[in-house]
Scaffold this active site. Structure first.
Site, mmCIF file in Angstrom:
data_model
loop_
_atom_site.group_PDB
_atom_site.id
_atom_site.type_symbol
_atom_site.label_atom_id
_atom_site.label_comp_id
_atom_site.label_asym_id
_atom_site.label_seq_id
_atom_site.Cartn_x
_atom_site.Cartn_y
_atom_site.Cartn_z
ATOM 1 N N LYS A 172 6.511 -0.065 -9.307
ATOM 2 C CA LYS A 172 6.190 -1.394 -10.071
ATOM 3 C C LYS A 172 4.552 -1.340 -10.768
ATOM 4 O O LYS A 172 4.275 -1.727 -11.701
ATOM 5 C CB LYS A 172 6.087 -2.761 -9.074
ATOM 6 C CG LYS A 172 5.580 -3.914 -9.666
ATOM 7 C CD LYS A 172 6.461 -4.283 -10.740
ATOM 8 C CE LYS A 172 5.380 -5.694 -11.302
ATOM 9 N NZ LYS A 172 5.780 -6.884 -10.719
ATOM 10 N N LYS A 240 -4.644 -7.616 -10.973
ATOM 11 C CA LYS A 240 -4.399 -7.211 -9.678
ATOM 12 C C LYS A 240 -3.503 -5.971 -9.546
ATOM 13 O O LYS A 240 -3.720 -4.933 -8.826
ATOM 14 C CB LYS A 240 -3.699 -8.047 -8.814
ATOM 15 C CG LYS A 240 -3.224 -7.912 -7.530
ATOM 16 C CD LYS A 240 -2.373 -8.937 -7.064
ATOM 17 C CE LYS A 240 -0.767 -8.565 -7.907
ATOM 18 N NZ LYS A 240 0.277 -9.135 -7.425
#
Length: 294
Positions: A172, A240
């Site tokens: 991811k 992030k």
């Protein structure tokens, strides 16, 4: 199957709605209780829980969809956490993006309580969460993955078993670093075209039909040109994810210089007050550098 869904934000609310529509016996919890109450009002038959522990008490599967590793740990292992009330044999599916180290650490703590874990971060932003066509990359044992599949298939179209626990997270964050970098390249291409005086409609049409085509061109070029930062995926969240990818690359001894540059662009956009906006707002930094507005 009795499922507890923990976290009803932009993505989570849409994913939970698909589970409710697929016939799962659903209990929901959200940190802001008013959102959970509104969700239950919109989806008759869905139960409201006051705490994650209450949601987990009678559930076979826990699904978490929150912001980061600290929140996942708190929701699962903190005071009134779901892991404190879940029965041994419960399966936890974490769809948040928290990085592989956090996934493994939380997975070990849950395993000590007899709870299996699959890390299953998603990609596709809110439109695909809405229509249940997310891409989901899952890490965990073969047995845990097979148990998770019916739940995942109700929320996504492409479900990929990426490997052991933590590997869903690795896939991811690499994917999102590539997406963010591609978005930055699309922004710079638009600025080059604007400075050269070409028709940007023509430029994007040709790129979209040629080797310059990409999901980010399709999704973000118009938003950048119109300075429409309606949030599909928060810039702070993308930053992030890029940072998590860079950390993983450093640990593996593999440089990712383009992602590092994109991280700096996203950081500058956050400094300009765009952290809550869609990450298409990175164009503001690129425009400032180029001295040109689209």
């Amino acid at each position: 199957m009795r499922v507890a869904f923990l976290g009803l934000g932009i993505m989570g609310s849409r994913m939970a709605a698909n589970l409710a529509g697929a016939g799962f016996e659903l209990t929901v919890w959200n940190r802001t209780e008013a959102k959970a109450q509104a969700f239950c009002a919109e989806h008759p038959g869905v139960k409201l829980a006051g705490t994650p522990a209450q949601a987990a008490a009678d559930s076979e599967v826990l699904v978490t969809m929150v912001v980061d590793g600290d929140q996942v740990e708190q929701v699962l292992l903190g005071e009134h956490g779901a892991g404190t009330a879940a029965k041994p044999g419960t399966l936890c599916i974490d769809c948040s993006t928290i990085g592989p180290m956090a996934a493994r650490s939380i997975g070990e703590a849950l395993a000590a309580r007899g709870i299996a874990m699959v890390d299953a971060p998603v990609t596709g932003s809110s439109p695909r969460a809405q229509d249940g066509t997310l891409t989901i990359m899952a890490g965990g044992s073969d047995q845990a993955f097979e148990r998770a599949k019916p739940v995942l298939e109700a929320m996504g179209r492409l479900i990929v078993h990426a490997g052991p626990l933590g590997h869903g997270q690795i896939v991811k964050v690499i994917n999102n670093a590539v997406a963010a970098t591609n978005a930055a390249v699309v922004g710079e291409a638009l600025l080059v075209g604007a400075r050269a005086g070409v028709d940007l409609d023509a430029l994007t049409e040709v790129m979209g039909a040629g080797s310059g085509a990409s999901a980010m061109l399709e999704l973000k070029a118009r938003a950048m040109r119109e300075h429409d930062y309606t949030t599909l995926f928060k810039l702070d969240h993308m930053l992030k994810d890029v940072r998590l990818c860079l950390e993983e690359g450093q640990a593996a001894g593999a440089p990712f210089q383009f992602a590092a540059l994109t991280g700096e662009i996203l950081t500058a956009a956050t400094g300009r007050g765009h952290g809550e906006d869609d990450f298409a707002a990175l164009i503001e930094v690129l425009e400032a550098t180029a001295g040109t507005k689209l």
